[in-house]
Scaffold this active site. Structure first.
Site, short mmCIF file in Angstrom:
data_model
loop_
_atom_site.label_atom_id
_atom_site.label_comp_id
_atom_site.label_asym_id
_atom_site.label_seq_id
_atom_site.Cartn_x
_atom_site.Cartn_y
_atom_site.Cartn_z
N ILE A 149 0.79 -0.57 0.09
CA ILE A 149 0.21 0.27 0.35
C ILE A 149 1.11 0.74 0.06
O ILE A 149 0.36 1.48 -0.34
CB ILE A 149 -1.14 0.42 1.13
N SER A 167 8.92 -0.43 2.82
CA SER A 167 7.82 -0.91 2.28
C SER A 167 6.79 -1.00 2.65
O SER A 167 6.58 -1.85 3.80
CB SER A 167 7.75 -1.58 0.63
N ASP A 207 10.41 14.78 10.39
CA ASP A 207 10.72 13.60 8.78
C ASP A 207 8.93 15.21 8.67
O ASP A 207 8.22 13.57 8.02
CB ASP A 207 10.37 13.02 8.25
N1 LIG Z 1 -0.48 2.62 9.10
C1 LIG Z 1 -0.85 3.06 7.84
N2 LIG Z 1 -1.79 2.50 7.10
C2 LIG Z 1 -2.23 3.39 5.96
N3 LIG Z 1 -1.03 2.98 4.51
C3 LIG Z 1 0.05 3.74 5.22
C4 LIG Z 1 0.27 3.09 6.75
N4 LIG Z 1 1.98 3.44 6.64
C5 LIG Z 1 2.42 4.28 6.15
N5 LIG Z 1 1.32 3.96 4.98
C6 LIG Z 1 1.68 4.52 3.10
O1 LIG Z 1 2.55 3.80 2.93
C7 LIG Z 1 3.96 5.06 3.11
C8 LIG Z 1 5.03 4.89 3.06
O2 LIG Z 1 5.11 4.70 4.49
P1 LIG Z 1 6.41 5.43 5.23
O3 LIG Z 1 5.89 6.78 5.09
O4 LIG Z 1 6.77 5.23 6.70
O5 LIG Z 1 7.75 4.60 5.01
P2 LIG Z 1 9.56 5.28 5.07
O6 LIG Z 1 10.03 4.23 3.96
O7 LIG Z 1 10.05 5.39 6.25
O8 LIG Z 1 9.07 6.41 4.03
P3 LIG Z 1 10.05 8.28 3.66
O9 LIG Z 1 10.46 8.20 2.21
O10 LIG Z 1 9.39 9.16 4.95
O11 LIG Z 1 11.65 7.67 5.31
C9 LIG Z 1 3.29 6.23 3.44
O12 LIG Z 1 3.39 7.25 2.61
C10 LIG Z 1 1.69 6.19 3.54
O13 LIG Z 1 0.52 5.63 2.54
#
Ligand SMILES: Nc1ncnc2c1ncn2[C@@H]1O[C@H](COP(=O)(O)OP(=O)(O)OP(=O)(O)O)[C@@H](O)[C@H]1O
Length: 450
Positions: free
Chosen positions: A109, A116, A233
């Protein structure tokens, strides 16, 4: 030895002994030798029966004890996970459980720079988002800081961490409550990918509510937790919307816990997302809660404008060329000219349901938050008060935006998903920073107020 085997061996021994006695009776008649064999045989038969009796009763008692222990252990486990759930403490999941919950990590998602995210359903029917930390070099650190920061916080505007999994052979996972409407970027920026599942144009009313929700979540992190938590962030991709469009701040991968009395700046390597980084962080002058407030102000501007703060537009003089446009600078000019409605997302103006008074409040708050001098920025608690109308919002002072300007001379993509994350230590200045050393020294002067 197990009970069945003991019984079989005992039966075979007894039958053999009886056969030996019968054979001895026939061959030796009632001689002395026969009586000797008979006596020894009977003694051995008694010994076998005695052994069988003792081993059966020992095994029975052991089984009883084991089943008692098992049921007590099960009860304890149930009680323990119930207490953890009630207390909101994250649960440690087994890899197998997550594999089953996500059906083998089928439904992705989301994807960020270091993780991911997959949708899953736990055994008890709870919908979850399972985040797999992909970036190996940053995985452990992000994992620890994310768990440490969010495990202790409970607020309606912060996404809830249900558990984690750090099996030594598999990647690390974080299990969050599933937030059904995805991230804010899909709801404020026009759709680039037509087949994108979720998203649309968020109404003005909801945008204003989202701004308040995020401010409340951050105010809680800054003011109401045992140690002050800096998110570091804050950006639309890290703001999730639930089924009622309530906003939840997520992604604590860069979060930093600092002591309550550490009101002064803390030194930390630059690791946020371009376009949202506060000048003092870019200039390596340390971070504080005001660093989050700057990023929040940047997000507010994007909520109002329905566009990215840094983007490339067609150059009017040379049509084939594109030039960089810095939205906050445009907003600053429009504030001075008193033409605030010109910066509002056109799609909202077309639908005609924009509250002009709220636009002024939101833009003024945003411009206070993005002031270059951190001490001029309001606290997150004051932001909540201003947005909810409990505190008057004065016109923000003019700001030169000297530091952020040099971000836009970078020739890389400006879509924040493809915007590289800064990750360099203070003594490793990037090429663009070196090129902008004159801007750097000017900006340092501006910030230090000299
Ligand atoms: N709890 C959740 N419920 C639904 N969708 C989610 C959830 N957590 C994350 N997502 C989806 O997944 C995407 C990526 O998550 P997240 O930002 O936590 O990843 P990341 O790799 O830490 O990102 P970043 O690039 O900020 O480091 C979010 O933008 C959102 O669309």
């Amino acid at each position: 030895m197990d009970e069945r085997r003991v019984n079989i061996i005992a039966a075979i021994s007894v039958i053999t002994l009886i056969t030996v006695i019968i054979v001895a009776r026939v061959t030796l008649k009632l001689s002395k030798a026969f009586f000797l064999i008979f006596g020894a045989g009977v003694a051995v038969i008694f010994a076998v029966f005695g052994y069988v009796f003792v081993s059966i009763s020992y095994n029975r008692r052991r089984r009883l004890f084991e089943s008692q222990m098992k049921s007590e252990g099960q009860e304890l486990r149930i009680e323990y996970s119930f207490l953890r759930k009630v207390a909101g403490v994250p649960i440690k999941f087994r890899y197998k459980e997550l594999e089953e919950a996500t059906d083998g990590f089928q439904a992705q998602i989301g994807k960020g720079a270091s993780a991911s995210v997959f949708k899953g359903i736990l055994n008890d029917g709870t919908s979850v988002a399972v985040k797999r930390i992909d970036a190996e070099e940053r995985g452990e650190k992000e994992f620890r800081s994310e768990v440490a920061a969010i495990a202790s916080v409970h607020h309606v505007n912060l996404v809830r961490l249900l558990g984690y999994c750090n099996a030594p052979t598999a990647p690390r996972y974080l299990v969050y409550e599933y937030v059904s409407n995805g991230s804010l970027d899909c709801w404020i920026f026009p759709k680039r990918v037509p087949q994108r599942r979720r998203g649309g144009c968020l109404s003005w009313n909801l945008r204003y509510k989202v701004a308040i929700d995020v401010a409340k979540g951050l105010a809680y992190l800054h003011h109401d937790c045992r140690s002050r938590i800096l998110h570091l962030d804050v950006k639309p991709e890290n703001i999730l919307l639930d089924e009622n469009f309530r906003a939840l701040v997520s992604d604590f991968g860069l979060a930093k816990l600092i002591g309550k009395d550490e009101s002064q700046k803390v030194v930390s390597a630059i690791r946020g997302t371009r376009g949202y980084l506060a000048p003092e962080w870019l200039l390596e002058q340390g971070i504080s809660d005001k660093t989050d407030i700057y990023s929040y102000g940047m997000v507010l501007l994007e909520i109002v404008g329905g566009r990215k703060n840094v983007c490339s537009v067609e150059d009017e003089r040379a049509k084939s060329k594109r030039k960089w446009q810095y939205f906050p600078k445009i907003v600053n000019e429009k504030v001075r000219e008193g033409k605030l409605m010109e910066i509002v997302d056109h799609r909202l103006l077309e639908s005609g349901s924009v509250d002009e008074r709220q636009v002024r409040t939101m833009v003024y708050v945003a411009m206070w938050c993005v002031q270059e001098k951190p001490r001029l920025r309001p606290s997150m608690a004051q932001v909540v008060d201003m947005l909810e109308g409990r505190m008057r919002v004065e016109m923000p002072p003019d700001t030169r935006m000297a530091v952020v300007d040099f971000l836009s001379v970078d020739e890389s993509e400006t879509d924040s998903n493809s915007m590289p994350k800064f990750d360099f230590m203070s003594n490793q200045r990037t090429q663009s920073n070196v090129e902008c050393s004159s801007t750097y020294s000017f900006a340092t002067t501006v910030l230090s107020g000299r």
